[in-house]
Each structure stands twice: as structure tokens, then as C-alpha cells.
Write a protein that holds these residues in place. Structure first.
Motif, PDB file in Angstrom:
ATOM      1  N   ILE A  35       0.855  -1.192   0.000  1.00 23.02           N
ATOM      2  CA  ILE A  35       0.000   0.000   0.000  1.00 23.02           C
ATOM      3  C   ILE A  35       0.888   1.238   0.000  1.00 23.02           C
ATOM      4  CG2 ILE A  35      -1.668   1.305   1.357  1.00 23.02           C
ATOM      5  CD1 ILE A  35      -2.830  -1.317   2.282  1.00 23.02           C
ATOM      6  N   THR A  36       0.577   2.179  -0.889  1.00 20.60           N
ATOM      7  CA  THR A  36       1.347   3.419  -0.981  1.00 20.60           C
ATOM      8  C   THR A  36       0.568   4.629  -0.477  1.00 20.60           C
ATOM      9  OG1 THR A  36       0.625   3.830  -3.258  1.00 20.60           O
ATOM     10  CG2 THR A  36       2.620   2.500  -2.954  1.00 20.60           C
ATOM     11  N   ALA A  37      -0.750   4.512  -0.398  1.00 21.59           N
ATOM     12  CA  ALA A  37      -1.582   5.611   0.103  1.00 21.59           C
ATOM     13  C   ALA A  37      -2.939   5.058   0.488  1.00 21.59           C
ATOM     14  CB  ALA A  37      -1.737   6.718  -0.937  1.00 21.59           C
ATOM     15  N   CYS A  38      -3.589   5.736   1.417  1.00 23.52           N
ATOM     16  CA  CYS A  38      -4.918   5.308   1.852  1.00 23.52           C
ATOM     17  C   CYS A  38      -5.664   6.503   2.418  1.00 23.52           C
ATOM     18  CB  CYS A  38      -4.801   4.215   2.917  1.00 23.52           C
ATOM     19  SG  CYS A  38      -6.390   3.568   3.487  1.00 23.52           S
ATOM     20  N   GLU A  39      -6.918   6.621   2.025  1.00 26.84           N
ATOM     21  CA  GLU A  39      -7.807   7.637   2.574  1.00 26.84           C
ATOM     22  C   GLU A  39      -9.059   6.937   3.071  1.00 26.84           C
ATOM     23  OE1 GLU A  39      -8.633  10.948   0.075  1.00 26.84           O
ATOM     24  OE2 GLU A  39      -6.553  11.199  -0.566  1.00 26.84           O
ATOM     25  N   MET A  40      -9.481   7.264   4.295  1.00 26.60           N
ATOM     26  CA  MET A  40     -10.653   6.625   4.887  1.00 26.60           C
ATOM     27  C   MET A  40     -11.485   7.645   5.635  1.00 26.60           C
ATOM     28  SD  MET A  40      -9.013   3.043   6.361  1.00 26.60           S
ATOM     29  CE  MET A  40      -7.923   3.862   7.526  1.00 26.60           C
ATOM     30  N   SER A  41     -12.760   7.362   5.727  1.00 27.04           N
ATOM     31  CA  SER A  41     -13.673   8.185   6.512  1.00 27.04           C
ATOM     32  C   SER A  41     -14.666   7.271   7.201  1.00 27.04           C
ATOM     33  CB  SER A  41     -14.400   9.205   5.632  1.00 27.04           C
ATOM     34  OG  SER A  41     -15.210   8.550   4.665  1.00 27.04           O
ATOM     35  N   ILE A  42     -15.391   7.812   8.142  1.00 27.47           N
ATOM     36  CA  ILE A  42     -16.383   7.055   8.897  1.00 27.47           C
ATOM     37  C   ILE A  42     -17.755   7.584   8.536  1.00 27.47           C
ATOM     38  CG2 ILE A  42     -17.225   6.508  11.207  1.00 27.47           C
ATOM     39  CD1 ILE A  42     -14.384   6.750  12.201  1.00 27.47           C
ATOM     40  N   ASN A  43     -18.624   6.691   8.089  1.00 26.12           N
ATOM     41  CA  ASN A  43     -19.954   7.154   7.682  1.00 26.12           C
ATOM     42  C   ASN A  43     -20.830   7.426   8.894  1.00 26.12           C
ATOM     43  OD1 ASN A  43     -21.999   4.830   8.180  1.00 26.12           O
ATOM     44  ND2 ASN A  43     -20.275   3.786   7.200  1.00 26.12           N
ATOM     45  N   GLY A  44     -21.811   8.284   8.707  1.00 25.52           N
ATOM     46  CA  GLY A  44     -22.641   8.763   9.808  1.00 25.52           C
ATOM     47  C   GLY A  44     -23.584   7.742  10.394  1.00 25.52           C
ATOM     48  N   GLN A  45     -23.714   6.573   9.769  1.00 22.03           N
ATOM     49  CA  GLN A  45     -24.629   5.564  10.287  1.00 22.03           C
ATOM     50  C   GLN A  45     -23.993   4.677  11.353  1.00 22.03           C
ATOM     51  OE1 GLN A  45     -26.957   3.504   7.264  1.00 22.03           O
ATOM     52  NE2 GLN A  45     -26.410   5.067   5.770  1.00 22.03           N
ATOM     53  N   ILE A  46     -22.685   4.810  11.571  1.00 23.63           N
ATOM     54  CA  ILE A  46     -22.017   4.009  12.588  1.00 23.63           C
ATOM     55  C   ILE A  46     -22.448   4.487  13.971  1.00 23.63           C
ATOM     56  CG2 ILE A  46     -19.771   3.479  13.596  1.00 23.63           C
ATOM     57  CD1 ILE A  46     -18.580   3.474  10.885  1.00 23.63           C
TER      58      ILE A  46
END
Length: 855
Positions: A324-335
Motif C-alpha cells: 500500500i502506498t496511500a490510503c484515505e478513509m472516513s467514517i460514515n454517519g450511520q455508525i
């Protein structure tokens, strides 16, 4: 933490000096090479999180929400590189040793996907089988071990860490109001959050620079803190503890190669976990041409939106290593995460001389608030950069015998010039201002008054300088024995003396009209207050107070648990006079021991009677014992938040061990009995990723010797309406005694895993709990007054009291089902008691409540 923040949002009255830093900033920049400007896409739209790095050095930064950046480094750099997931890398030539202004446009990487054939008007069902994205993810999973930093025998690198906290969504009425008028210079009006301009009020900034050393066999991690610098405007909160808590909240160790990533007190399943294809959907998003070869961009999203998973994309090499050279993540509002409004994570990796890609930078940005989209909120950023990797360069063998966490001499004394030369990430202008502002802020009388009131309300003690008055929460209380209780107390501070500390209180009840007193003197060998870690002190004390049997081994002046809010009558009381001489020692590895001599005189009260089991039924008006006690505790890798009286352990995966040894000495200072009492308590939290976590406590004990029931193990009961994790919530006070016992307490928290999948109620984000407590025990004949003479009779069920019993061959069992996160703060548990229901006052079912704000 949330409660403190909410209180601060309503009452904060803070300020700082607006100093002119332009000249010093320019002087710093002129010492090396500086590049500044803006990065946009082909359409002219600003690009956020673009990595900007000086070629041939360790200095890098990222663009802000407007695409702007400024980066400087000591030295003559001729090139600067701009990289971003989904965009072609740009390399620009710059003038060494000068200030360079650039405007950079980045083009999207060209996709290699030729076409998409639509074969049906119906929505195509997602499948793992024959899915090239899933096949690629499986390759990443299969190559995880070789791509991790820990795959090398020895590894060394520098780590720079910065964390900041600010309030945002400040109302215009508050900003323009008379109350805040003189503090406006504290505001940051240049911030941008989620594409919108925001006004921030910075409250915390901390920087750390460390050297990290890793050895694979035998495994050892050593982190040496070289320098630390920070400010905390909210001084009424434990600064060190808050930093630990925030690091955990924002990802203390963001390792994408781990199966689970710990964030916001929960375990999030990594998109490349061993079984991630069972929980995520994967899609090929793009093929990217880079100077080191083609890379594939893979998008991922949860199969079920309410599960504790990420949305995002990652980039992987096609060189056969699938790194892996890059990663973007977010958390959705339904969690099911309370108070969270938004969280974004960005990881960037750099290629090392061995061809592997190691983490170069991690950025976590998250904001929290009581309400989802309105009202005041708290926004935080945690940035960690990694540089100067050295592979297979071992240190001398003796070095690895040192402590895992070390602090270099003078780590807190690094000045501004030192930080400017060694900081691997450039501070923004507003961040740099915070340090200077606090010096003036601390001199402002209004700030001092505000912090005093907040410290009093949150800590429970009113600080007068030499003495602190409190705890204020105990000034008034009520119980059935004392009636209305009035109490006043205090303690000295290090300003009085850094070695000698005094503490105590006096109290009286309107019903029993008896005066109570607690007097304590500490002699601190490490000149640290006894309520701060680590402890190293001698303690001498005398306490005379009232309490409930079964709680008396750790008598305190806390009466809240014995208030009038009871599920049954509390008719058993004790008046105790306890003299103690104690030595307490804490070690940095969180092993501790206490050695205590205790002389304890206790007198029964209310319906409690001490009566011999002889023919005459002789009454015993008081019982005196003398004990030598030792308490051993070990909490490996423990991190704590220190309160004004207690320490609060931040939960992790490591167990906590407690061993208590008490030896009764007959004949010394009127001690009536000789005995040995041994107690063991082992606690551990087990994490189960998507299924939540379990708290398990194993207990056991044995009393050797012939003793009356007050000296036996009295099972901790709870007759209040408040849920108690460590007590038996459907047991009456003094209901069971035993001289040998073993038990298990179990609570599982699903974190909404089940309720989040039920229509109509899933939007409530409730959380489900299961609990069970089992206690085995009993009395040997020598301690059973029904069999052996010379003992106290067990209290019978008379005069409204419920009676005392020995556990039989059947264990005591209770279990419960609970729902929490109700209105984000409350929890309700229904407890069922399964046996011994024939005892007077025993209830099969009970309802317990608790105030439990959690993320």
C-alpha cells in the motif's frame, strides 16, 4: 471527556496575547529553503491533503482545505514533489536557499479501464467471486507480513507527532457578545472545515519528537522522547491524561496492516483484514502511472452501513509485492459512535532503499459535538510523520534491555530555534501563535478565575493556594443511619510543602448526632502529591466514620452510594475507628505495592448485632483487630487519566492483576483474632472487532483461621438504583458471607451490532449489553456458627433486616440485559436473580440505571 468539553463549551472564558510573529517567522524561513503556494486540480479547484515534500530531505507537509501550503527546511533544496492519491505526481524545480512561490496544477491519473458493459436494466448484485478488486485485496492480504515495517530484523526512525484541539461552530452571538469581546484575538478566522469557512478557538497544542527503535527477535520496541512542547488552555483537565486519551481517540498507532484499527474507543476492521471481503465491498477505481511503476486504486465501502467499518480508497503497487502506498478513509454517519460528526484519515507511504513502502505520514481529522449538525463542537487534528528510516542497523545489545518508553535529558527545554531546525512538519501561522498567546493568557485575572471555578466543579476541590477545600460533592448527603450529613474537609498542596501533605474532613449527621473525622498525613519521598502518579510515600491516618458492611475494607467518605435512593432497606451499619500506617510505592511500569499496618475497631449499629452463639447470647459491642496487609498490583502498558483523587485507567487489551494479603495479629493493640485473608482479582477487556468487547473479572479468596462473620468475605452488594459493575446488583447488603470463594463477572458490549440492523430503531443508535455474575463459596465448619461454638451468630431476618447467610452448594447467579446510549448518556439494565429467592427481601428482577456518556 465529553462531559468536560460540554461544560467548557458553556463556560469557557479564555484569552491570549496576539503577538506579532511575522518577523521571527521570516527570519526562520530565510535560514533555509522555503516553498509556499497553492495546489489545484485541472479545473482550478483547491486540492486538500496533497503531500508536499522537499526532495532529498525529511521535510514534508500537506495542503489545507484551500489547497495552500508552506514548507521550509534548513538546507539547499532544488526540487519539491507534489503527490496525491488519484493524481499524477508533480515535481517542480525551486531555487535553493530562497523563498519560492508556486501555483501547482495536478491532473487526474488516467484510468486503464476501457469500458463498462451494461447487460441488464436491473441493478447488478455485488459478488466477491470473479471480482478483480477482491482478488487484488486478497493479494494484499497474502503479502501483509512482508510489507509491514516489522518484517525487518532491526528498524530505526524519527517520529514527529502533533495534536491540536479547538472549539468550532461558535455562535455569532457569543463571538460578538460583551462577554467574549476582549478575547477575540484568540480566534482563528482562517480555518476551513468540510469545505466551509470556520472560526476556531484553539485550546490545546502538543508536539513530540522521538527516536524509535525496533528489534524483531526477541521483539522489543523502544521510544526515546527527545523533545516535547505543548500548551493546554483548559488547565482544569489533566494535560498528560488528555493527551493519552486523545491519541487513543485519534488513533495512537494507525497500522493499516493490522486486522483491527483502534479509534474512538472502538475497533474498526481494516479494509485489508484477513476476512475483510466478508464485510466490505471492493471496486477497482483507477490505474495510476507513477515514476516507480503502475499502481491500482481500490475503493471500499461497508456491506452494511451501520457496522464499524470505513469508507475510502487505497493505492497498491503492481510490482509483485502488493504494498500500500496511500490510503484515505472516513467514517460514515450511520455508525453507532456518539458525538462524532466527521472523521477523515489519510495515510501516505514512502519507498525505502530496500524497495518496501513504509508509513511516511498519517493525518487524522475529527470533530465532535452534542448535536449532529449544529451547536458548538470540538475539532481535533493528529499528525504523525516518520522519517530517517534505518534498516538492519542494530544498536548495542545492552540498549535493548532498557525501558520501552524513555525520556532524553532536557526534553522539555528545547527552545523555539531548536524546534524550527528539527520539526519535520511546518506549523501554520495560527498554530505558532498559540505558544505566545498563552503567556499573556495566564496573566489575565478573568482567565485565572474561570479556570479556578472549572477546576472546582470538575475536580471537586476549591484551591486557595496552600490548601484545597473539598471534596465539594460531599458537603451534603443523606442516608438512613445519619439522616442529613454535613461534611467539610480539605488538603494541603505542594505550595504548602512538597514533602509533607495533610488531608482530612469532619462530618456530623442530624439523626445519629455523632461526629466523624478523617485525619491523614503523607510524607512523600519523591516530592509528589499523593494523588499524582507515581506514588512513593509513607502515610499515617485515623478514620472514624459510618459505613455498610462489605464496603469497609476501603472505607472512604463517599456517601453518594448510600443515599436515600435504595431498592430496599439498608438496616446494617457499622461505626469504624481505623488507625493505619502505610507505605505506598509505584513504579513506572505500573507495578505497585502497599504495605500497611491497620488497627480497626468496629461497632455494629441499627439492626446489626454482634452476638455470640453461646447459650446466653452474649452481646459484643465492639470488635478490634490488628492487621499486617500487603497489596500488589500490576497493570502492564497501563495509561491513566489522573483525577483530583482517583486514577482512571484507559482501557486496553492488557490485564490488570491485584493480590491482597491480610494477616491478623492476635494480642497486639487489642487484636482479637489471628487469621490470614487472601484475595485475588484479575481484570481484562477482550476485543472482538465488529462484535464489540467483553469485560471479564475473575475473583477468588480464602480466609484461613477461625473468625467471626465480620472478618469473613462479605460479598459486595448493591441496593441502590445505580448499576454497579463490580457488585452484585440484586443482592442485599450483608446477605452472604464466606471463608472461601471464587467468581466471575462478565459484561459484553455489542456497540449496537444487533440493534443497528433492526428497522425503525436503528436510527436511535442504542447499544446492547449482556452481563452475568456467578459466585461460588461457602463456610468451613470451623467458621460456621451453626456448627462451631465461639463465633458470632449470623444476623437473622428480623426487625426489617433481611438476614445473613452462607453460600451453599449452589452458586449465586445473576444476569442482565441492558440498553445504553439512550439520548447518548443513559443506560438501563434489567437484572434477574436466579437463586436463593427464598431469602427475605430477595427480588427476582430489578431495574438499574446509570449515567454513562461514551463515544
Amino acid at each position: 471527556m465529553v462531559c468536560c468539553v460540554c461544560l467548557l463549551l458553556l463556560t469557557l472564558n479564555a484569552a491570549a496575547q496576539n503577538t506579532d510573529t511575522a518577523k521571527s517567522k521570516t527570519d526562520t524561513l530565510n535560514k533555509g529553503t522555503t516553498v509556499a503556494g497553492q495546489v489545484t486540480d485541472a479545473a482550478g479547484k483547491p486540492l486538500i491533503y496533497v503531500t508536499v515534500s522537499l526532495n532529498g530531505g525529511k521535510y514534508a507537509t500537506s495542503t489545507d482545505s484551500l489547497g495552500r501550503f508552506i514548507l521550509s527546511g534548513p538546507g539547499a533544496f532544488a526540487k519539491v514533489t507534489f503527490s496525491h492519491v488519484g493524481y499524477q505526481t508533480v515535481v517542480k524545480s525551486i531555487k535553493p536557499g530562497q523563498v519560492n512561490k508556486l501555483r501547482v496544477s495536478m491532473r487526474g491519473s488516467q484510468t486503464q479501464l476501457k469500458a463498462v458493459n451494461i447487460t441488464s436494466t436491473k441493478k447488478q448484485r455485488y459478488r466477491n467471486k470473479d471480482n478483480p478488486a477482491v482478488a487484488l485485496i486478497q493479494q494484499i492480504i497474502d503479502h501483509k507480513s512482508e510489507n509491514r515495517m516489522e518484517s525487518t530484523a532491526y528498524l530505526q526512525y524519527n517520529q514527529y507527532e502533533r495534536i491540536g484541539l479547538s472549539f468550532f461552530n461558535l455562535s455569532q452571538k457569543f463571538i460578538t457578545g460583551k462577554f467574549f469581546a476582549k478575547y477575540k484575538f484568540m480566534l482563528d478566522t482562517t480555518a476551513n472545515s468540510n469545505g466551509q469557512k470556520q472560526t476556531l478557538l484553539p485550546v490545546l497544542l502538543n508536539e513530540k519528537l522521538s527516536d524509535v527503535y525496533y528489534r524483531k527477535q526477541p521483539e522489543k520496541n523502544i521510544q526515546v522522547l527527545k523533545a516535547e512542547k505543548g500548551v493546554n488552555i483548559v488547565r482544569f483537565i489533566d494535560t498528560a491524561g488528555v493527551q493519552v486519551y486523545l491519541n487513543q481517540l485519534y488513533g495512537n498507532n494507525l497500522d493499516i496492516y493490522e486486522n483491527n484499527i483502534f479509534l474512538i474507543s472502538s475497533q474498526f476492521l481494516s479494509p485489508i483484514a484477513d476476512h475483510s471481503p466478508n464485510y466490505y465491498k471492493f471496486f477497482i477505481a483507477d490505474t495510476i502511472n507513477t515514476p516507480t511503476g503502475k499502481q491500482i486504486e481500490v475503493a471500499f465501502t461497508p456491506r452494511i452501513k451501520g457496522d464499524v467499518l470505513f469508507d475510502g480508497k487505497l493505492t497498491v503497487t503492481l510490482d509483485g509485492h502488493y504494498a500500500i502506498t496511500a490510503c484515505e478513509m472516513s467514517i460514515n454517519g450511520q455508525i453507532n459512535v456518539s458525538f462524532l460528526r466527521n472523521m477523515k484519515i489519510k495515510l501516505n507511504f514512502s519507498q525505502q532503499p530496500n524497495g518496501r513502502y513504509y508509513l511516511a505520514r498519517s493525518d487524522v481529522n475529527a470533530d465532535f459535538g452534542l448535536f449532529k449538525s449544529k451547536g458548538w463542537g470540538v475539532i481535533g487534528e493528529r499528525t504523525v510523520s516518520y522519517s530517517n528510516y534505518k534498516l538492519d542497523a542494530p544498536q548495542p545489545e545492552a540498549f535493548y534491555n532498557g525501558q520501552s518508553e524513555q525520556v532524553a535529558p532536557h526534553a522539555a527545554n528545547a527552545d523555539t530555534a531548536w524546534w524550527a531546525a528539527h520539526r519535520t512538519d511546518t506549523l501554520s501561522k495560527q498554530q505558532a501563535r498559540i505558544y505566545g498567546n498563552l503567556q499573556k493568557l495566564e496573566q489575565m485575572p478573568s482567565y485565572k478565575r474561570t479556570m479556578w471555578w472549572l477546576s472546582t466543579l470538575t475536580g471537586g476541590y476549591a484551591d486557595t493556594g496552600l490548601v484545597q477545600i473539598g471534596p465539594v460533592g460531599e458537603f451534603f448527603s443523606f442516608n438512613s443511619q445519619e439522616g442529613l450529613r454535613f461534611e467539610a474537609g480539605g488538603r494541603t498542596t505542594p505550595k504548602f510543602d512538597s514533602t509533607l501533605y495533610l488531608q482530612g474532613y469532619g462530618a456530623i449527621g442530624t439523626k445519629d448526632k455523632k461526629a466523624k473525622v478523617d485525619a491523614i498525613a503523607y510524607v512523600s519521598l519523591n516530592k509528589t502529591a499523593p494523588y499524582r502518579f507515581p506514588n512513593d510515600y509513607f502515610r499515617v491516618s485515623y478514620l472514624y466514620d459510618v459505613d455498610v458492611p462489605g464496603h469497609t475494607f476501603s472505607i472512604t467518605n463517599r456517601q453518594a452510594a448510600f443515599s436515600s435512593f435504595q431498592s430496599g432497606k439498608t438496616n446494617y451499619w457499622l461505626y469504624s475507628g481505623i488507625f493505619e500506617l502505610q507505605y505506598v510505592k509505584d513504579f513506572e511500569n505500573h507495578f505497585s505495592y502497599n504495605v500497611t499496618f491497620k488497627n480497626w475497631n468496629q461497632s455494629p449499629a441499627a439492626s446489626l448485632v454482634y452476638q455470640m452463639n453461646d447459650d446466653a447470647g452474649t452481646l459484643v459491642h465492639n470488635l478490634t483487630i490488628s492487621e499486617l496487609d500487603m497489596h500488589l498490583r500490576y497493570a502492564p502498558h497501563e495509561q491513566i487519566i489522573q483525577g483530583t483523587e482517583d486514577r482512571h485507567s484507559i482501557h486496553n487489551k492488557y490485564p490488570i492483576f491485584d493480590l491482597q494479603l491480610n494477616r491478623g495479629v492476635k494480642g497486639f493493640m487489642n487484636g482479637s483474632y489471628a487469621y490470614t485473608d487472601i484475595g485475588v482479582n484479575i481484570y481484562k477487556r477482550f476485543y472482538f472487532s465488529q462484535l464489540g468487547y467483553s469485560d471479564v473479572t475473575l475473583i477468588g479468596g480464602y480466609v484461613q483461621g477461625k473468625v467471626p462473620f465480620p472478618l469473613l468475605n462479605i460479598s459486595p452488594a448493591n441496593q441502590t438504583y445505580a448499576y454497579d459493575r463490580d457488585a452484585y446488583n440484586e443482592m442485599n447488603y450483608l446477605e452472604f458471607v464466606s471463608d472461601h470463594y471464587a467468581g466471575i463477572n462478565f459484561t459484553h458490549t455489542f456497540n449496537g451490532f444487533l440493534l443497528n440492523k433492526i428497522p425503525l430503531i436503528q436510527h436511535l443508535k442504542w447499544r446492547e449489553y449482556l452481563s452475568a455474575k456467578i459466585l461460588y463459596g461457602g463456610l468451613r465448619d470451623e467458621n460456621n456458627p451453626a456448627v462451631t461454638n465461639g463465633l458470632y451468630r449470623l444476623p437473622p431476618a428480623t426487625n426489617g433486616a433481611y438476614g445473613t447467610y452462607a453460600l451453599g452448594s449452589t452458586p449465586y447467579i445473576e444476569a442482565g440485559v441492558g440498553i445504553g446510549n439512550i439520548f447518548k448518556f443513559f443506560r438501563v439494565d434489567v437484572i434477574r436473580r436466579f437463586n436463593y429467592l427464598n431469602h427475605p427481601g430477595a427480588s427476582e428482577y430489578g431495574l438499574k440505571f446509570s449515567f454513562q456518556p461514551e463515544f
